[in-house]
Structures are given as structure tokens and as C-alpha cells.
Motif scaffolding. Structure first.
Motif, mmCIF file in Angstrom:
data_model
loop_
_atom_site.group_PDB
_atom_site.id
_atom_site.type_symbol
_atom_site.label_atom_id
_atom_site.label_comp_id
_atom_site.label_asym_id
_atom_site.label_seq_id
_atom_site.Cartn_x
_atom_site.Cartn_y
_atom_site.Cartn_z
ATOM 1 N N LEU A 199 0.809 -1.212 0.000
ATOM 2 C CA LEU A 199 0.000 0.000 0.000
ATOM 3 C C LEU A 199 0.848 1.269 0.000
ATOM 4 C CD1 LEU A 199 -2.782 -1.129 2.502
ATOM 5 C CD2 LEU A 199 -2.818 -1.187 0.010
ATOM 6 N N ILE A 200 2.022 1.216 0.581
ATOM 7 C CA ILE A 200 2.951 2.344 0.548
ATOM 8 C C ILE A 200 4.344 1.799 0.265
ATOM 9 C CG2 ILE A 200 1.613 3.841 2.079
ATOM 10 C CD1 ILE A 200 3.494 3.059 4.344
ATOM 11 N N GLN A 201 5.139 2.555 -0.461
ATOM 12 C CA GLN A 201 6.492 2.161 -0.793
ATOM 13 C C GLN A 201 7.416 3.362 -0.705
ATOM 14 O OE1 GLN A 201 6.497 0.341 -4.661
ATOM 15 N NE2 GLN A 201 5.645 -1.592 -3.926
ATOM 16 N N THR A 202 8.678 3.079 -0.455
ATOM 17 C CA THR A 202 9.668 4.142 -0.406
ATOM 18 C C THR A 202 9.814 4.779 -1.774
ATOM 19 O OG1 THR A 202 10.878 2.932 1.315
ATOM 20 C CG2 THR A 202 12.058 4.691 0.160
ATOM 21 N N PRO A 203 9.678 6.095 -1.900
ATOM 22 C CA PRO A 203 9.830 6.757 -3.210
ATOM 23 C C PRO A 203 11.240 6.588 -3.764
ATOM 24 C CG PRO A 203 8.794 8.215 -1.601
ATOM 25 C CD PRO A 203 9.315 7.044 -0.839
ATOM 26 N N GLN A 204 11.341 6.541 -5.078
ATOM 27 C CA GLN A 204 12.643 6.352 -5.728
ATOM 28 C C GLN A 204 13.596 7.502 -5.411
ATOM 29 O OE1 GLN A 204 13.821 3.711 -7.396
ATOM 30 N NE2 GLN A 204 15.785 4.826 -7.425
ATOM 31 N N ILE A 205 13.058 8.702 -5.199
ATOM 32 C CA ILE A 205 13.931 9.850 -4.924
ATOM 33 C C ILE A 205 14.740 9.645 -3.645
ATOM 34 C CG2 ILE A 205 12.133 11.127 -3.661
ATOM 35 C CD1 ILE A 205 13.313 13.684 -4.838
ATOM 36 N N LEU A 206 14.180 8.919 -2.671
ATOM 37 C CA LEU A 206 14.930 8.641 -1.447
ATOM 38 C C LEU A 206 16.049 7.639 -1.711
ATOM 39 C CD1 LEU A 206 12.121 8.492 1.266
ATOM 40 C CD2 LEU A 206 13.671 10.374 0.724
ATOM 41 N N TYR A 207 15.803 6.676 -2.597
ATOM 42 C CA TYR A 207 16.880 5.754 -2.969
ATOM 43 C C TYR A 207 17.991 6.474 -3.718
ATOM 44 C CZ TYR A 207 13.892 1.798 -1.701
ATOM 45 O OH TYR A 207 13.116 0.894 -1.013
ATOM 46 N N ASP A 208 17.623 7.510 -4.479
ATOM 47 C CA ASP A 208 18.636 8.282 -5.182
ATOM 48 C C ASP A 208 19.544 9.029 -4.219
ATOM 49 O OD1 ASP A 208 17.537 7.407 -7.560
ATOM 50 O OD2 ASP A 208 16.281 9.192 -7.827
ATOM 51 N N TYR A 209 18.964 9.564 -3.149
ATOM 52 C CA TYR A 209 19.745 10.311 -2.167
ATOM 53 C C TYR A 209 20.418 9.397 -1.152
ATOM 54 C CZ TYR A 209 18.178 14.971 -3.594
ATOM 55 O OH TYR A 209 17.972 16.140 -4.291
ATOM 56 N N PHE A 210 19.748 8.299 -0.786
ATOM 57 C CA PHE A 210 20.282 7.374 0.218
ATOM 58 C C PHE A 210 20.277 5.948 -0.354
ATOM 59 C CE2 PHE A 210 17.895 10.731 2.517
ATOM 60 C CZ PHE A 210 18.975 11.376 3.125
ATOM 61 N N PRO A 211 21.205 5.649 -1.257
ATOM 62 C CA PRO A 211 21.221 4.322 -1.867
ATOM 63 C C PRO A 211 21.510 3.228 -0.847
ATOM 64 C CG PRO A 211 23.225 5.526 -2.408
ATOM 65 C CD PRO A 211 22.315 6.502 -1.720
ATOM 66 N N ASN A 212 20.980 2.045 -1.123
ATOM 67 C CA ASN A 212 21.233 0.903 -0.251
ATOM 68 C C ASN A 212 22.722 0.583 -0.227
ATOM 69 O OD1 ASN A 212 18.541 0.694 0.268
ATOM 70 N ND2 ASN A 212 18.194 -1.080 -1.042
ATOM 71 N N ALA A 213 23.202 0.205 0.947
ATOM 72 C CA ALA A 213 24.600 -0.206 1.074
ATOM 73 C C ALA A 213 24.755 -1.625 0.566
ATOM 74 C CB ALA A 213 25.037 -0.116 2.537
ATOM 75 N N ARG A 214 25.929 -1.928 0.046
ATOM 76 C CA ARG A 214 26.211 -3.277 -0.416
ATOM 77 C C ARG A 214 26.808 -4.091 0.724
ATOM 78 N NH1 ARG A 214 25.903 -4.230 -5.787
ATOM 79 N NH2 ARG A 214 25.681 -2.426 -7.179
ATOM 80 N N SER A 215 26.403 -5.351 0.788
ATOM 81 C CA SER A 215 26.955 -6.244 1.800
ATOM 82 C C SER A 215 28.341 -6.685 1.383
ATOM 83 C CB SER A 215 26.041 -7.460 1.967
ATOM 84 O OG SER A 215 26.007 -8.214 0.773
ATOM 85 N N ALA A 216 28.974 -7.457 2.246
ATOM 86 C CA ALA A 216 30.319 -7.927 1.954
ATOM 87 C C ALA A 216 30.353 -8.794 0.700
ATOM 88 C CB ALA A 216 30.881 -8.702 3.148
ATOM 89 N N SER A 217 29.245 -9.461 0.384
ATOM 90 C CA SER A 217 29.175 -10.306 -0.796
ATOM 91 C C SER A 217 28.868 -9.520 -2.063
ATOM 92 C CB SER A 217 28.092 -11.386 -0.612
ATOM 93 O OG SER A 217 26.820 -10.782 -0.448
ATOM 94 N N GLY A 218 28.630 -8.188 -1.903
ATOM 95 C CA GLY A 218 28.342 -7.361 -3.059
ATOM 96 C C GLY A 218 26.882 -7.312 -3.436
ATOM 97 N N ILE A 219 26.031 -7.954 -2.639
ATOM 98 C CA ILE A 219 24.596 -7.984 -2.916
ATOM 99 C C ILE A 219 23.907 -6.918 -2.082
ATOM 100 C CG2 ILE A 219 22.510 -9.396 -2.854
ATOM 101 C CD1 ILE A 219 24.270 -11.856 -3.090
ATOM 102 N N ARG A 220 23.072 -6.133 -2.721
ATOM 103 C CA ARG A 220 22.342 -5.100 -1.985
ATOM 104 C C ARG A 220 21.300 -5.731 -1.074
ATOM 105 N NH1 ARG A 220 22.800 0.150 -3.708
ATOM 106 N NH2 ARG A 220 23.941 0.484 -5.644
#
Length: 243
Positions: A199-220
Motif C-alpha cells: 500500500l505504501i512504498q519508499t519513493p525512488q527519490i529517497l533511494y537516489d539520495y540514500f542508496p542501499n549499502a552493499r553487503s560484503a558479498s556485493g549484494i544489496r
């Protein structure tokens, strides 16, 4: 001063600035550097005088005095503990999703505050975060005052009851519980436990400003929180309130 700096730097990003602002505004008002009347969420000033900063300052300001100092310190304590636990636990590596949680709860409280004439939003915003952590870790046993032990799921209601009895209040806690439950229902209960669509999702603009960090395996990390386990599994180890 270096120890103070290390203390603040040890906090994750959003918790750090939230915590700092919740100290700066009350202390600034206490020493006369800021006017409390300009910091609260007041309908006429917001709509008719266009003082558009009020929804923001109301989320960080709390009046300090002999009768409110203990409640203020408890709010800082809960903010520090449970915001850190969420930001470094369920939302680890996903700053955009945690930012969206804070923004969603804040905007919901602003609308409710304007409609219900709630002038201060710091307490309900902190309670909304605490409620979400307690729902995710509902079976974790926590210690409260005087060695009282309870499941985390009951903690928000105990705080509501204590404030109702000791301070004759409780409405702000109840409002925070309802807002926290709304976010939890829309993001976890309905889409992941009842099989409904998101019903609600994080807007893409927030991902643009605060991208997900990558884990040690390189997978987000996954961009959405996982469902709470109702079978007794604990998402975290919990926190002893007596510590």
C-alpha cells in the motif's frame, strides 16, 4: 569533548541528527535562545501566518521544566535505544527505507496534530518508533522499572498507562502507538502476512539520495522489511530498560 563527539559519531546517520535536534531545540528554548511559542504546531500560525517551519520544529521541541524533565529524558532514552535498533537492525543497509519510515510517521503526526490540536510531536514520534520495534520483536522479554519483566509487545501500552496515571496524560503516547501501528500494518501486516499488495512504498527519490549499502558479498540488501515472526523467533536480542 572528544568523548562527546565519539558518542554522537557512534550513532547511525538518522538517529544521530534526530537525537541532536531533540537536544538543541529544547535547550535553546530553555535558555531563551529560541521562543517556544514559535516551535509548536499551532493551526492559525501555520495556515494564516505561513510559519511553515512549525511542523518540523514541533517534532524536536519538548518543554523543559521541573515537571517535564524526567519525561524528556525518558523520551531521549527511548529515541536513542530504539531508533538505533531499527536503523542498524531491520533497516541495516537500507537508509532510504528508514528515512521513509520517519517521514511517513512524521507527516501522519503532523496531519493528526493539526486536526486534533496536538502542539508537540516529539513524544508521539518517538513512541511510534518504539512501537514498531516492539511489534517486530514482540516476543522478546524486556526488563522495566524495579525488575519488572514483560514481552516487548506490551511495553508501549505500559508506557501509556504510566503516563496516564502519573501525569494525567497519555494521549500523545496513544497517538504515537496508532501512527506506528498504521505504518506496521501498511508495510508488514497487510502485504506480507495477509498476502495483500503493498500500500505504501519508499519513493525512488529517497533511494537516489540514500542508496542501499552493499553487503560484503556485493549484494544489496532487500528494499522492503521482512515479515515479523509470530512463532516466537526474536528479530533482535532486545534491550534491558534497566541498563
Amino acid at each position: 569533548m572528544s568523548e562527546v563527539g565519539n558518542f554522537f559519531n557512534s550513532m547511525p546517520f538518522f538517529t544521530r541528527y534526530w537525537f541532536i535536534l531533540c537536544i538543541a531545540f529544547p535547550i535553546g528554548a530553555r535558555f531563551g535562545l529560541l521562543s517556544p511559542s514559535y516551535l509548536v504546531l499551532e493551526w492559525n500560525a501555520f495556515f494564516h501566518k505561513f510559519q511553515i517551519w512549525r511542523p518540523i520544529t514541533a517534532a524536536f521541541y519538548f518543554p523543559l521544566g521541573p515537571n517535564t524533565a524526567f519525561a524528556y529524558m525518558m523520551n531521549l532514552y527511548f529515541l536513542y535505544n530504539y531508533s538505533i535498533k531499527l536503523e542498524t537492525g531491520l533497516f541495516a543497509g537500507r537508509p532510504a527505507d528508514y528515512c521513509f519510515l520517519l517521514l511517513f510517521n512524521w507527516l501522519t503526526l503532523v496531519v493528526a496534530g493539526l486536526a486534533l490540536k496536538v502542539w508537540l510531536l516529539m513524544e508521539p514520534l518517538v513512541l511510534s518508533i518504539l512501537y514498531i520495534w516492539c511489534q517486530i520483536n514482540r516476543d522478546v522479554v524486556v526488563n522495566f522499572w524495579f525488575g519488572t519483566r514483560m514481552k516487548a509487545v506490551y511495553l508501549p501500552w505500559v508506557l501509556f498507562g504510566i503516563n496516564f496515571i502519573l501525569r494525567g496524560g497519555g494521549f500523545e503516547e496513544l497517538l504515537g502507538i496508532l501512527v506506528g501501528h498504521l505504518y506496521y500494518f501498511l508495510t508488514i501486516t497487510y502485504p506480507q502476512e495477509q498476502g495483500g499488495s503493498a500500500l505504501i512504498q519508499t519513493p525512488q527519490i529517497l533511494y537516489d539520495y540514500f542508496p542501499n549499502a552493499r553487503s560484503a558479498s556485493g549484494i544489496r540488501p532487500a528494499s522492503r522489511p521482512g515479515p515479523a515472526n509470530r512463532g516466537g523467533h526474536a528479530w533482535g536480542r532486545g534491550h534491558n530498560l534497566s541498563d
